[in-house]
Structure formats: structure tokens, C-alpha cells
Design an enzyme around this catalytic site. Structure first.
Site, PDB file in Angstrom:
ATOM      1  N   THR A 286      61.466  36.084  49.574  1.00 22.22           N
ATOM      2  CA  THR A 286      62.434  36.689  48.698  1.00 22.22           C
ATOM      3  C   THR A 286      63.138  38.428  49.250  1.00 22.22           C
ATOM      4  O   THR A 286      63.149  38.793  50.180  1.00 22.22           O
ATOM      5  CB  THR A 286      62.562  36.734  47.696  1.00 22.22           C
ATOM      6  OG1 THR A 286      63.765  37.080  47.428  1.00 22.22           O
ATOM      7  CG2 THR A 286      61.943  38.041  47.092  1.00 22.22           C
ATOM      8  N   ASP A 287      64.744  37.822  49.745  1.00 17.14           N
ATOM      9  CA  ASP A 287      65.303  38.786  49.928  1.00 17.14           C
ATOM     10  C   ASP A 287      64.762  40.407  49.040  1.00 17.14           C
ATOM     11  O   ASP A 287      66.256  41.139  49.161  1.00 17.14           O
ATOM     12  CB  ASP A 287      66.820  38.290  50.595  1.00 17.14           C
ATOM     13  CG  ASP A 287      67.065  38.596  49.548  1.00 17.14           C
ATOM     14  OD1 ASP A 287      66.900  38.245  47.850  1.00 17.14           O
ATOM     15  OD2 ASP A 287      68.856  38.127  49.227  1.00 17.14           O
ATOM     16  N   GLU A 288      64.985  39.747  47.782  1.00 16.00           N
ATOM     17  CA  GLU A 288      64.754  40.893  46.877  1.00 16.00           C
ATOM     18  C   GLU A 288      63.869  42.346  47.098  1.00 16.00           C
ATOM     19  O   GLU A 288      64.480  43.547  46.674  1.00 16.00           O
ATOM     20  CB  GLU A 288      64.956  40.105  45.401  1.00 16.00           C
ATOM     21  CG  GLU A 288      65.530  39.827  45.005  1.00 16.00           C
ATOM     22  CD  GLU A 288      65.590  38.412  43.769  1.00 16.00           C
ATOM     23  OE1 GLU A 288      65.354  39.624  42.395  1.00 16.00           O
ATOM     24  OE2 GLU A 288      65.716  37.893  43.517  1.00 16.00           O
TER      25      GLU A 288
ATOM     26  N   TYR B 231      59.357  41.516  39.653  1.00 17.86           N
ATOM     27  CA  TYR B 231      59.171  40.406  40.085  1.00 17.86           C
ATOM     28  C   TYR B 231      59.591  40.999  41.429  1.00 17.86           C
ATOM     29  O   TYR B 231      58.674  40.111  42.350  1.00 17.86           O
ATOM     30  CB  TYR B 231      60.802  39.425  40.205  1.00 17.86           C
ATOM     31  CG  TYR B 231      61.128  38.398  41.275  1.00 17.86           C
ATOM     32  CD1 TYR B 231      59.957  37.060  40.845  1.00 17.86           C
ATOM     33  CD2 TYR B 231      61.691  37.879  42.000  1.00 17.86           C
ATOM     34  CE1 TYR B 231      59.965  36.420  42.287  1.00 17.86           C
ATOM     35  CE2 TYR B 231      61.931  37.216  42.884  1.00 17.86           C
ATOM     36  CZ  TYR B 231      60.740  36.726  43.368  1.00 17.86           C
ATOM     37  OH  TYR B 231      61.224  35.754  44.503  1.00 17.86           O
TER      38      TYR B 231
ATOM     39  N   LYS C 244      56.465  40.891  44.783  1.00 21.84           N
ATOM     40  CA  LYS C 244      56.708  40.241  45.995  1.00 21.84           C
ATOM     41  C   LYS C 244      56.317  41.045  46.917  1.00 21.84           C
ATOM     42  O   LYS C 244      56.039  40.560  48.209  1.00 21.84           O
ATOM     43  CB  LYS C 244      58.270  39.343  46.592  1.00 21.84           C
ATOM     44  CG  LYS C 244      58.357  38.208  45.662  1.00 21.84           C
ATOM     45  CD  LYS C 244      57.700  36.814  46.085  1.00 21.84           C
ATOM     46  CE  LYS C 244      57.972  36.701  46.609  1.00 21.84           C
ATOM     47  NZ  LYS C 244      56.735  35.214  46.985  1.00 21.84           N
TER      48      LYS C 244
END
Ligand code: NAD
Ligand code: TYD
Length: 350
Positions: free
Chosen positions: A131-133, A156, A160
Site C-alpha cells: 500500500t501507499d500508506e 496497519y 505493511k
């Protein structure tokens, strides 16, 4: 014949990836490995469940013994890894589950792959979907590139980020062939209604309050899920070992503007007066550690592998709203738990 294990294939994005691979590559052998948590739903794959090149295996990536024996028995050539706990709000209330599935589960898969693929790393591939997060948050300007330093803020995104580091470590330390992609927020069919877009559609339709965190000023960069699945296909087949690609739609929306757009679309489709649905918007306490803005620079993917999104946001959102309005039963099933009965009936004898 390529044998590919796709993890998390019963989830939102995973089901689109499984469908795409099963339909596009009849000579591949696709195994969908999924634990079927609350977010996993085999109804997402009803249309392809009887295809000869598709199989479902129920299992937990945290279970090391199970994962090792799966690799021994199946001898896959590749893994496309999507299984994860994926909801930021749940990670705030139960961080440890995120560490177990997203970090330990990923390392279990890497270990099993490493043992199984020793001596043939050049014929195998570990594709990690991220993810870009992991890049944290942006201010008003700038975009995330593949060079942006990791700076996760939620449990989260921290889990990741950690799994991304492990994948790179296995590439660098053991010479495994690994690729990673970091994608922005997805939307589309089969999206569990705890995430913003399906939740808003569901609540607007039912005349329930639509919760907007804080002032609704946070910005997300939305990509149609089928364009994400196509990007994964392109990267899986064409990326060089060790590469990372950002995937995004150049499509930034403030949450409140997006919700207002959905209200306008639904007023029309449901035959309501202009402005009727918007009255459901309810501002609620902000999410802790809420990242202000995500925006992806996907130039590398465009220049090197020729991928660009195939549809505009307006088209994608219209398709998505239509899908939710036409699939009330799916929504009722995933939210009521009757899906669990379907699963027992379908897989009782295995
Ligand atoms: P999802 O929550 O809809 O699906 C996750 C799937 O993983 C479910 O089918 C679930 O049953 C399965 N799963 C969970 N724990 C498992 C375990 N221990 N063992 C086996 N299976 C397990 O998630 P999603 O939105 O489809 O996201 C898929 C992947 O893409 C995730 O890795 C996520 O981090 C990443 N991603 C998501 C988005 C997004 O906008 N949703 C954007 C970028 C990246
Ligand atoms: P979400 O769909 O949970 O994705 P992510 O947190 O991974 O970006 O949330 C998208 C944005 O919408 C995020 O800024 C949080 C916000 N949000 C709300 O305002 N209300 C809600 O009920 C939800 C679920 C999210």
C-alpha cells in the site's frame, strides 16, 4: 504450466486478481489460499469457482506448518501475496492481529518459498502487494515516488511497511526473485462495507447517517480495483527482479467532496430530491493518527511497463454505485453472516 498461489483471493482486491488470472491465463493453475476472515468471501468468485484452472484452499498464512506442507504438496512457481488485515480502524483497536497476519504471515510465506525454490530462483517469483500508506502522509504538495522514505503512522501501515522490508530482505539476502507494488486506495465491486466508499453507498441507500471523520478534509487518491488487478498482471509478468512500482490513479479527492459526489449520484439513481442524501452526512470524531493526504506518482509504471488507468473516476464510480444497487443480496450476505452457512454447505466434506 505456471502454478500460482494467490493469497487473500477471497478478499476485495484478491478476488479481482484471481478472476483476471483465471480468465486471462487458462493454461495457468491458480490456487486461491485464504483463511476466510470476516473480509474473505467466496461469493466474490462464484462466476469462476468451477473453472478447471482454479482451486480454493482454506488456510491461515500464520500457520507455519500448514504453509510449509502446502508448498511441499503444491510446488508452486509463484506467489502473489494479498492476504492481510487491511482496515486501518481495526488496526487501531487490535494491532497484534495485524502483526500476526501482515508480518508473521508474510515471513512464513517467504520462508516456505525460499526453501521450496532454492536452486530455481530464476524461474520463480514472489509478488508482494502493498500500500501507499507505508510512505506516511503528505502535506498539500508532492507525491509519493518509489524513492520516498517509509514513514508509517497506523498499526496497519506499520505492519505493511515491515512486510515490505522483509520481502526486500529476502531478495537481497537469499537472492529470491521478489517484486513489490504500493497502490493507492481502491474502489469497486466486492468491497467490504467497512471502507469509506461502500459504507457510504450502503448507508445513503438505507437512509442511515454517513460518518465523516473530522472535517472531511483528508485526501485519498482513488483507483478502480480492476485497474489495480491489471497493473498487478503487468508487473507480475514484466518487472525485473527486485523492482518496486507505485500504482495510482492521479485522482485525489477530499473525503467530503467524494461523499457529496456519491450523494448526488445516488439522489439521481434513487429518484430523490436534489440534496436529500447529503442531509445524511454526519461529522464524527476523527480517526487517531489520521494521515492527511495520499497521492501516488505512477510515472515509473507508465514509462517502464506502459500501464495507465483505463477509466475515469466518474465512470468507475458510476459502475460501482450501479453494482452495489444491483447486488443487494451480496451486501446482505456479507453483513449478516449468512455467508458462513454458504461456506459450510459448500465445503463441509473437505
Ligand atoms: P481485504 O481485507 O478485502 O481482503 C483480505 C483477504 O485476506 C481476505 O479474503 C481475508 O480472508 C484474507 N486473510 C486475512 N488474514 C489471513 C490469513 N491470516 N491467512 C490467509 N488469508 C487471510 O483486503 P483488500 O482491500 O483486498 O487488500 C488486499 C491487499 O492489498 C492487502 O495486502 C492490502 O494491504 C493491499 N492494498 C489494499 C488497498 C485498498 O485500497 N484496499 C490499497 C493498496 C494495497
Ligand atoms: P478507508 O476507506 O478506511 O481507507 P484508508 O484509511 O485506508 O485510506 O478510509 C478512507 C478515508 O475515509 C480516510 O481518510 C478515512 C475516511 N473515513 C471516513 O471519513 N468515514 C468512515 O466511516 C470511514 C470508514 C473512513
Amino acid at each position: 504450466m505456471q502454478k500460482i498461489i494467490i493469497t487473500g483471493g477471497a478478499g476485495f482486491i484478491g478476488s479481482h486478481v484471481v478472476r483476471r488470472f483465471v480468465k486471462t491465463y487458462p493454461n495457468y493453475n491458480i490456487i486461491n489460499l485464504d483463511k476466510l476472515t470476516y473480509a474473505g468471501n467466496l461469493e466474490n468468485l462464484r462466476d469462476i469457482e468451477n473453472e478447471p484452472n482454479y482451486r480454493f484452499i482454506k488456510g491461515d498464512i500464520v500457520d507455519l506448518e500448514f504453509i510449509n506442507s502446502l508448498f511441499d504438496n503444491e510446488k508452486p512457481d509463484a506467489v502473489i501475496h494479498l492476504a492481510a488485515e487491511s482496515h486501518v480502524d481495526r488496526s487501531i483497536s487490535s494491532p497484534l492481529e495485524f502483526v500476526m497476519t501482515n508480518v508473521v504471515g508474510t515471513v512464513n510465506l517467504l520462508n516456505a518459498a525460499r526453501q521450496s525454490w532454492k536452486g530455481r530462483y530464476d524461474q520463480t517469483r514472489f509478488y508482494h502487494v502493498s500500500t501507499d500508506e507505508v510512505y506516511g502522509t503528505l502535506g498539500e504538495d508532492g507525491m509519493f515516488t518509489e524513492e520516498t522514505a517509509y514513514d508509517p503512522h497506523s498499526p496497519y501501515s506499520a505492519s505493511k511497511a515491515s512486510s515490505d522490508h522483509f520481502v526486500r530482505a529476502y531478495q537481497d539476502t537469499y537472492g529470491m526473485d521478489a517484486v513489490i507494488s504500493n497502490c493507492s486506495n481502491n474502489y469497486g465491486s466486492f468491497h467490504f462495507p467497512e471502507k469509506l466508499i461502500p459504507l457510504a453507498i450502503h448507508n445513503i441507500k438505507q437512509n442511515k447517517p454517513v460518518p465523516v471523520y473530522g472535517k472531511g478534509e483528508n485526501i485519498r487518491d482513488w483507483l478502480w480495483v480492476e485497474d489495480h488487478a491489471r497493473a498487478i498482471d503487468v508487473i507480475f509478468h514484466n518487472a525485473k527482479a527486485g523492482q518496486t512500482y507505485n500504482i495510482g490513479g492521479h485522482n485525489e479527492w477530499k473525503n467530503i467532496d467524494l461523499i457529496n459526489l456519491l450523494c448526488t449520484i445516488l439522489d439521481k439513481k434513487l429518484g430523490r430530491e436534489v440534496g436529500e442524501s447529503a442531509r445524511l452526512i454526519t461529522y464524527v470524531t476523527d480517526r487517531a493518527g489520521h494521515d492527511l493526504r495520499y497521492a501516488i506518482d505512477a510515472t515509473k509504471l507508465k514509462n517502464e511497463l506502459g500501464w495507465v488507468p483505463s477509466i475515469t473516476f466518474e465512470e468507475g464510480l458510476e459502475k460501482t454505485v450501479d453494482w452495489y444497487l444491483a447486488n443487494e443480496e451480496w451486501l446482505t450476505n456479507v453483513t449478516s453472516g449468512s455467508y458462513q452457512q454458504y461456506y459450510k454447505g459448500q465445503y463441509n466434506n473437505r
